[in-house]
Design an enzyme around this catalytic site. Sequence first.
Site, mmCIF file in Angstrom:
data_model
loop_
_atom_site.group_PDB
_atom_site.id
_atom_site.type_symbol
_atom_site.label_atom_id
_atom_site.label_comp_id
_atom_site.label_asym_id
_atom_site.label_seq_id
_atom_site.Cartn_x
_atom_site.Cartn_y
_atom_site.Cartn_z
ATOM 1 C CG HIS A 98 -0.189 0.297 2.482
ATOM 2 N ND1 HIS A 98 0.080 -0.562 3.413
ATOM 3 C CD2 HIS A 98 -0.423 1.477 3.356
ATOM 4 C CE1 HIS A 98 0.740 -0.043 4.524
ATOM 5 N NE2 HIS A 98 0.393 1.274 4.303
ATOM 6 C CD GLU A 114 3.768 1.611 11.945
ATOM 7 O OE1 GLU A 114 2.481 1.465 11.708
ATOM 8 O OE2 GLU A 114 4.293 0.413 11.858
ATOM 9 C CG HIS A 153 5.437 -1.067 3.675
ATOM 10 N ND1 HIS A 153 4.552 -1.436 2.523
ATOM 11 C CD2 HIS A 153 4.884 -1.210 4.708
ATOM 12 C CE1 HIS A 153 3.585 -2.026 3.058
ATOM 13 N NE2 HIS A 153 3.923 -1.950 4.449
ATOM 14 C CE LYS A 162 4.188 -2.430 13.968
ATOM 15 N NZ LYS A 162 3.148 -1.572 13.079
HETATM 16 C C1 BG6 Z 1 1.326 -2.718 7.249
HETATM 17 C C2 BG6 Z 1 2.020 -3.314 8.481
HETATM 18 O O1 BG6 Z 1 1.790 -2.932 6.077
HETATM 19 O O2 BG6 Z 1 1.606 -1.013 7.271
HETATM 20 C C3 BG6 Z 1 1.577 -2.539 9.709
HETATM 21 O O3 BG6 Z 1 1.573 -4.636 8.374
HETATM 22 C C4 BG6 Z 1 2.052 -1.077 9.761
HETATM 23 O O4 BG6 Z 1 2.447 -3.148 10.864
HETATM 24 C C5 BG6 Z 1 1.191 -0.371 8.580
HETATM 25 O O5 BG6 Z 1 1.298 -0.463 10.879
HETATM 26 C C6 BG6 Z 1 1.789 0.919 8.216
HETATM 27 O O6 BG6 Z 1 0.999 1.689 7.550
HETATM 28 P P1 BG6 Z 1 0.828 3.251 7.252
HETATM 29 O O7 BG6 Z 1 0.122 3.408 5.946
HETATM 30 O O8 BG6 Z 1 -0.093 3.493 8.421
HETATM 31 O O9 BG6 Z 1 2.011 3.840 7.607
#
Ligand code: BG6
Length: 497
Positions: A185, A223, A247, A347
């Site tokens: 994503h 995060e 990512h 995290k």
């Molecule tokens: C996900 C992970 O792919 O991405 C999660 O599995 C993570 O652990 C998340 O929290 C973070 O995505 P974003 O878009 O909130 O930065």
Amino acid sequence: MSVPACLLVIFGASGDLTARKLVPALFDLHREGLLPAPFAVLGISRTPMTDEAFRDRLRTAAAEFGSSPFDPAAWDAFAPRLFYHPADVSAPGAFGPLSTRAADLCEKAGIPGNVLFYAAVAPKFYAPLVAAIGSAGLAEPSEAMPGYRRIIIEKPFGENLESARSLAREVTAVFREPQVYRIDHYLGKETVQNMLVFRFANGIFEPIWNRNYIEHVQITVAESIGVEGRGDYYEGTGAVRDMVQNHLLQLLAMVAMEPPVSLDADDIRDEKRKVLHAIEPIPPELLGRACVRGQYTAGMSGDKPVPGYRDEKKVAPDSRTETFAAFRFTIGNWRWGGVPFFLRTGKRMGRAISEIAIRFRPAPTLLFSDTPCGQMESNWLVINVSPDEGIYLRFVAKAPGPDVCVRPVEFSFNYRETFGARVPSPYSRLLLDAMHGDATLFPRMDSVEAAWSLLEPFLSRWKSDPGADLFSYEAGTDGPREAEMLFEGTRGGWRSI
Ligand code: BG6
């Protein structure tokens, strides 16, 4: 461009991803008038539920997780497109009633049969799910349901190189590569898509986008949340598999790839594969100098005390799973030779921020370094991926007055201020792309493999020595202090979060 009608079949429909991301994203598309017409969602999972109960549950989720204030009237128009079918797809015979329901829905909704599957299930179920779709004959169009068949598969794709390859074999035994959409994503985020435009539609950046001008690159995805009740998934995954393999390495590829010959999905993905492939493998004796992992202990999240990782639900009290990972890589090609790329994610860090920060080499003569006040700073170009989407360029300027005082200042561009619109959810964009059949923003198998190959030596090292390179950090901080060690021999250090 209008999107062809389709039925979206979500496996894992009672799960978190469906509630927090997929349905709010679909609801956004509905409000913007971007969904195909006709369109329907068929949610599948084991939990017994009626269509009505499914809709009620998702209404609450859309109100909580939607990207703009909840609009009840719009929901009432959208909800009748959601359907639910309880099934244990691993049970023999489950697919018979399921395909009858799907065909029936298509007929009633007037959908000529295009079907997009979404595997929103735990990774261990990807292979059996795909096999079951294949055995039920649903991977190819039939007379009752013609049109396309595509499948979106969530990350992580495999848990190491070997399992990713074996999953790829199982998937391609049923679906052809062009039918498979491996979703990451991060690639659907506006700021990440803008990388291509920023780099290749402006003439001024590309000439300095190389080792002659760039000193190093830092990619941070920090995060502030913990594992949010996903301890069982996270224990077996950790930050490297959850975030770095996909990512962060995809972000690196967007920053470092060569210009593609066209915007065709495969031309872009060819360049991404090449650059991932060019990242220099780390020799075994240097692995411990190229990565620092961390695990959070009890601390603060804002002004709220929070438990350490080992005290989270469904986490082993002696867990060695990393909740933070930082790497130093170099890319062995002409553009990037010798430029370190620092990647970090964690995290329960001090703040939630994702950014790509590029530090330029200093001016060749430091004429102003002895001025009576102010301080010299490096030039930084920072792409803020979230939460404050935008780009800024930091340089120094003379502050007004009789003395020569230098001060850091910024040119900045902010999405919300400039375009006045809210930034759409990456899932909206990616779902729409998959319905259009545009795979540009979905990683191809070769780049998934290149990322696993790069990480493989680290994964093997931690398999035989689970505590290697693992340090602790207090929740609410910037991660373990030891991560600074990665900068040895390089000017500067991690940017503060
Ligand atoms: C996900 C992970 O792919 O991405 C999660 O599995 C993570 O652990 C998340 O929290 C973070 O995505 P974003 O878009 O909130 O930065």
